[in-house]
Design an enzyme around this catalytic site. Structure first.
Site, PDB file in Angstrom:
ATOM      1  N   ASP A  96      23.532 -11.930   5.324  1.00  0.00           N
ATOM      2  CA  ASP A  96      23.919 -12.830   4.226  1.00  0.00           C
ATOM      3  C   ASP A  96      25.434 -12.951   4.124  1.00  0.00           C
ATOM      4  O   ASP A  96      25.955 -14.064   3.942  1.00  0.00           O
ATOM      5  CB  ASP A  96      23.354 -12.291   2.913  1.00  0.00           C
ATOM      6  CG  ASP A  96      23.690 -13.185   1.725  1.00  0.00           C
ATOM      7  OD1 ASP A  96      23.475 -14.407   1.820  1.00  0.00           O
ATOM      8  OD2 ASP A  96      24.178 -12.660   0.705  1.00  0.00           O
ATOM      9  N   MET A 120       8.717   4.676   5.522  1.00  0.00           N
ATOM     10  CA  MET A 120       8.762   3.275   5.095  1.00  0.00           C
ATOM     11  C   MET A 120      10.003   3.026   4.224  1.00  0.00           C
ATOM     12  O   MET A 120      10.612   1.951   4.295  1.00  0.00           O
ATOM     13  CB  MET A 120       7.493   2.876   4.336  1.00  0.00           C
ATOM     14  CG  MET A 120       6.223   2.821   5.182  1.00  0.00           C
ATOM     15  SD  MET A 120       6.398   2.020   6.803  1.00  0.00           S
ATOM     16  CE  MET A 120       7.014   0.393   6.353  1.00  0.00           C
ATOM     17  N   LEU A 130       0.806  -1.215   0.000  1.00  0.00           N
ATOM     18  CA  LEU A 130       0.000   0.000   0.000  1.00  0.00           C
ATOM     19  C   LEU A 130       0.843   1.272   0.000  1.00  0.00           C
ATOM     20  O   LEU A 130       0.321   2.369   0.164  1.00  0.00           O
ATOM     21  CB  LEU A 130      -0.980  -0.030   1.177  1.00  0.00           C
ATOM     22  CG  LEU A 130      -1.935  -1.242   1.132  1.00  0.00           C
ATOM     23  CD1 LEU A 130      -2.814  -1.277   2.360  1.00  0.00           C
ATOM     24  CD2 LEU A 130      -2.791  -1.234  -0.125  1.00  0.00           C
ATOM     25  N   CYS A 131       2.146   1.144  -0.185  1.00  0.00           N
ATOM     26  CA  CYS A 131       3.004   2.318  -0.316  1.00  0.00           C
ATOM     27  C   CYS A 131       2.857   2.930  -1.707  1.00  0.00           C
ATOM     28  O   CYS A 131       2.717   2.215  -2.692  1.00  0.00           O
ATOM     29  CB  CYS A 131       4.477   1.939  -0.109  1.00  0.00           C
ATOM     30  SG  CYS A 131       4.959   1.847   1.622  1.00  0.00           S
ATOM     31  N   HIS A 132       2.908   4.247  -1.763  1.00  0.00           N
ATOM     32  CA  HIS A 132       2.855   4.954  -3.040  1.00  0.00           C
ATOM     33  C   HIS A 132       4.233   4.939  -3.704  1.00  0.00           C
ATOM     34  O   HIS A 132       5.248   5.017  -3.016  1.00  0.00           O
ATOM     35  CB  HIS A 132       2.451   6.418  -2.810  1.00  0.00           C
ATOM     36  CG  HIS A 132       1.093   6.571  -2.223  1.00  0.00           C
ATOM     37  ND1 HIS A 132       0.862   6.481  -0.869  1.00  0.00           N
ATOM     38  CD2 HIS A 132      -0.117   6.800  -2.795  1.00  0.00           C
ATOM     39  CE1 HIS A 132      -0.430   6.646  -0.644  1.00  0.00           C
ATOM     40  NE2 HIS A 132      -1.054   6.838  -1.784  1.00  0.00           N
TER      41      HIS A 132
END
Lengths: 165, 165, 165, 165, 165, 165
Positions: free
Chosen positions: B134, B119, B81-83
């Site tokens: 990693d 975000m 739902l991020c733009h």
């Protein structure tokens, strides 16, 4: 020399300290599974919003689950030295912990391949947590994501591995 | 009714509890900045490998920095739902904490736009931590990523926000 | 000190020599255009295959054109310190040079934005050349891609720039 | 007829001249390796900036290496008729040539699969060169990328192939 | 000549019939909205599975909604001549039609920008339908997706447009 | 209980109605092929533009073909519960139907793998239709995409399947 030996332990650097994608061409194809977990803690009011009442059936966890599954598939695009893999199973689950006002996210990744899938499992957990953060941030911008780690690994030369509890 | 009010606070759900991308069409274009942080802790031997000796100039942090920057740009692809945004600055930094055998990752994201960038900052931190995981996992598979949170937000209608310490 | 000054000229490194995405937040929005070119040379037989006879109307150049246009849009995903941009025009053209048995690829990128688009133009040219290579490699595996450079840049603080011929 | 025979040599066009992804379903899985090279030449001052002094340990080559490795993994997304592949090894190296003020980029790609990996090796080289261009363009906008070609191919039905020097 | 005039109407081809991305650099930034719809019809048993009983609250529509929203954001990556856009709102909704055993998918896309968003709205609908197909295909492999079209467009030079019913 | 049995038929939901990626780890690697079709209908004038006269050799179908092929490769990124696959063949073809003023798009996808490829074939058809829509929308904004369905599936445990005509 000691330093050189230590460097050898960082398989993702070559002897010059340069980024090195491990060559897995000769590794056997075996069934491999990894599980991982992570947590997002929030204030009481926000925790109630997503776990109780009319909207507990809402899309919050469904959206985060899909985001986690999709992220596992994008792992080699996100983490530079990861190999592209063909995951045969990705699962993301949520447990609500009302005592600590946190959501526990667990993931499982599996394939038959030449390299382990713990990075995929960790990526699924991380992005599912980020998605929960995104969906709840209007209610609580001070949430914290924590406790992201591998739980178990199976398959490959190194066999079974389990995090100490 | 209370439940309805609460639901309204979750801007990413509509009144039916369905996933909802917030409409930012009418929001003003303002300069917005967010900073975030996260940590990865490891065993003593692994911490030494990446912070001391011949290889402390190695690519470990360079790879993680690039991964974090690239991930900030992919945020709207990862979090449903991020733009989509046009970041004008992404920065990722590392501080080694030899007392606690952990690396602190901080990020800054900035743009002139209609919605905040926390975000993106959180995604940069998360993927930088995953990349460190990693690169070090052959030496220590039991590492833990923790303390991922927003530090500050500036710009937009809600103005300045700062995490309590 | 000299070294520091020199380092300052590499805008993509900070004072510690670390990767640095330039902050363009405060730069003005202006119309910017860049053009670039590149070449792929091949043996005579392969050159004939794609430029004459029944198949000169084939999809070879159409596929390479689309690949170049799509690549320009992916530039910030490919080149780590590039900003995401909203290109308002991408054009890719081909000229066949029968004397030198080579194809010349030219591109034009344009937008109204805060940063130049020469990397987008170069990426379009490079990927169009790679696609021509892919389509012709069964006939000639020894082809060479060369002469990739910026031709012109317009707009922004530095104004008009043109490659010396 | 001659033209038809020639067209058959362009495996990426069907008999109507339309784009054609080669069907590799029935090809054997064999170990395949390809190496490629490319060059970027720059003015003397810029060459000095990235190869000498305080910043020669900077992130310039690390960033370009990561970009090249990531690009190899994106090859089938960039080049329309390439098959998706699971690379088991990607390596990108840099050699500085102070006489000609140029950087030589070499790449190696490897997998066990049904089709060759020279396009992946060429893509790694191209994007590594583009990233070097991006990082140095403030100092020298007139750089040129050249000499991109396949050096060797091994594996598959056609066996060993080597560029003539 | 007529043919030339007609060709001009296909804005995505230039005068040589080559793919052409329309130059929108000079177009005004205006608020633009588009809505689209599509349908997927299935057998009675499958329709019942997703609309009634214990699982009508299941994730079927949530997954398809997220897929549709994400696809709208990927539109310029999927459709070669589409411009990259910064959508400020994407909405995907589902209506079940028990008479015809079909699900109606509607989408709305919006932004302030230089070009319309009907392709984004159509892409959202198409991928949401494909996702419903994927989730139900074990129960009914003979489903059909149909009726995909633009419903309304607002904003830009051409103003309001509405499909005739 | 009936509802539970029905739910079991929706393999993409688990017993709680949550999104579930099917575990194909243990499925046999077999050669699998799927074909699909779709249609786009348009007004008479637009149909003439793309099928007759000077521009019938234009890039319209070439662009749509490439878009369809590329989309098949992106299927697991678009449809959340699809497994990543290594397609060994993708083919997209167009037939013009002058009676009904529509273009029929057909696709074929093939691989040797653990799961079917009908979603890839459907995605190729859908995105090829969307690309045709994009290229013709200036001439006819009221076009409709319809008749998207699987034609045949071969391989795997369920064997041959064919749509009833």
């Amino acid at each position: 020399m000691t330093t050189t030996n230590q460097a050898a332990e960082l398989s993702h650097l070559n002897q010059h300290g340069e980024a090195n994608m491990v060559d897995v061409t000769e590794k056997a194809m075996t069934s491999r599974t990894a599980t991982a977990q992570g947590f997002i803690s929030m204030n009481n009011e926000t925790f109630e919003l997503i776990t109780t009442g009319k909207h507990k059936k809402g899309d919050v966890f469904a959206v985060a689950r899909i985001a986690g599954i999709q992220a596992a598939k994008k792992c080699s695009d996100l983490i530079p030295l990861c190999h592209p893999l063909m995951l045969s199973k990705v699962q993301v689950d949520f447990t609500t912990d009302s005592e600590n006002k946190q959501v526990k996210v667990t993931s499982l990744c599996r394939l038959t391949g030449q390299t382990g899938v713990e990075m995929e499992a960790l990526t699924a957990v991380s992005v599912a947590c980020l998605t929960l953060f995104d969906m709840c941030k209007a209610a609580d911008p001070a949430m914290e994501i924590h406790g992201i780690k591998v739980l178990t690994k199976e398959g490959g030369k190194s066999g079974q591995w389990q995090a100490s509890s």
